[in-house]
Write an enzyme that holds these catalytic residues in place. Structure first.
Site, mmCIF file in Angstrom:
data_model
loop_
_atom_site.group_PDB
_atom_site.id
_atom_site.type_symbol
_atom_site.label_atom_id
_atom_site.label_comp_id
_atom_site.label_asym_id
_atom_site.label_seq_id
_atom_site.Cartn_x
_atom_site.Cartn_y
_atom_site.Cartn_z
ATOM 1 N N SER A 1 0.850 -1.187 0.000
ATOM 2 C CA SER A 1 0.000 0.000 0.000
ATOM 3 C C SER A 1 0.880 1.229 0.000
ATOM 4 C CB SER A 1 -0.899 0.013 1.249
ATOM 5 O OG SER A 1 -1.580 1.250 1.375
ATOM 6 N N TYR B 1 -2.116 -0.967 10.132
ATOM 7 C CA TYR B 1 -2.264 -1.216 8.697
ATOM 8 C C TYR B 1 -0.999 -0.753 7.974
ATOM 9 C CZ TYR B 1 -4.174 -1.124 3.962
ATOM 10 O OH TYR B 1 -4.387 -1.335 2.626
#
Length: 255
Positions: A136, A149
């Site tokens: 990401s 995350y």
């Protein structure tokens, strides 16, 4: 990478980016097997003509059973995509966040490793293929509201780099897809999220490049990937820290 004649297993492909890429690979001429936990979603996807398999990437036994099912039905499998991921807002001042943190690491990082471990011997044994991990932009430019995350995706990046080095000479390519915010369930609250169809088009164009890029970087993620190099990192993290005001009791904090 030739995207027109592959046999692709997408772990975590029942919605969002994973499902859109499954459709794009199939439209290009590849055979696609979609894996996920929710049987209701798998049934809908099977109705589109996809092969499906139940897989829970947090359960090593489930991953092993999914691998056996996939390889029994598709012994020519040559591409594995580790798409499964979850993310939660966290208040790091409150130790109660740990349950979400643990779930995030177990799914995003350890889940990626479990899937890779399950299929790597097959890919090496056939003398070629590809592993596509999914990190990401947040792994390179943290979003402090989703701390674990970001950490898990940074871990996926580092693991992917090591995997590529260790598989050198085996014929197995290793590519890392680095999405920015995309208008899916996970990113839909972000007004700057990229349109899913536009994102997928750009991704498939990059995957189809020769040679396959080590990192699949759409234009919308370049500001994240190169923030440290470009000297924008501190300012951008400060901007993104403003989202911490969403946490209970934080509205008056200086962030």
């Amino acid at each position: 990478m030739d995207i027109t004649n592959r046999t692709v297993f997408i772990a975590g492909g029942t919605s969002g980016i994973g499902l859109e890429l499954a459709r794009r690979f199939a439209a290009a001429g590849s055979t696609v097997i979609v894996g996920g936990r929710r049987t209701d979603l798998l049934d809908r996807i099977a109705a589109e003509g996809f092969a499906t398999v139940v897989i829970d990437v947090t359960d090593r036994g489930s991953v092993g059973r999914a691998r056996d099912t996939v390889l029994d039905g598709f012994p020519g499998l040559d591409t594995v995509v580790t798409m499964s991921g979850v993310g939660f807002p966290e208040d790091l001042r409150d130790p109660a966040h740990f349950e979400d943190a643990e779930k995030t690491v177990d799914t995003n990082l350890l889940g990626t490793i479990r899937v890779i471990d399950a299929f790597t011997p097959h890919l090496i044994g056939r003398g070629g293929g590809a592993v596509i991990t999914v990190s990401s932009g947040i792994g390179f430019l943290p979003f402090p509201l989703m701390a674990t995350y970001a950490a898990s995706k940074a871990g996926v990046h580092a693991y992917t780099e090591a995997l590529r080095a260790q598989l050198a000479g085996t014929g197995v390519e290793v590519a890392e897809l680095v999405p920015p915010a995309v208008a899916t369930t996970l990113g839909q609250s972000n007004p700057h999220a990229l349109d899913l169809a536009d994102f997928a088009t750009e991704v498939m164009d990059l995957l189809g490049s020769q040679p396959t890029p080590h990192e699949i970087l759409v234009k919308g993620v370049l500001m994240h990937r190169w923030a440290e190099r470009d000297g924008t990192y501190d300012d951008l993290v400060a901007q993104r820290s403003q989202a911490l005001a969403m946490l209970p009791g934080r509205r008056g904090d200086q962030t």
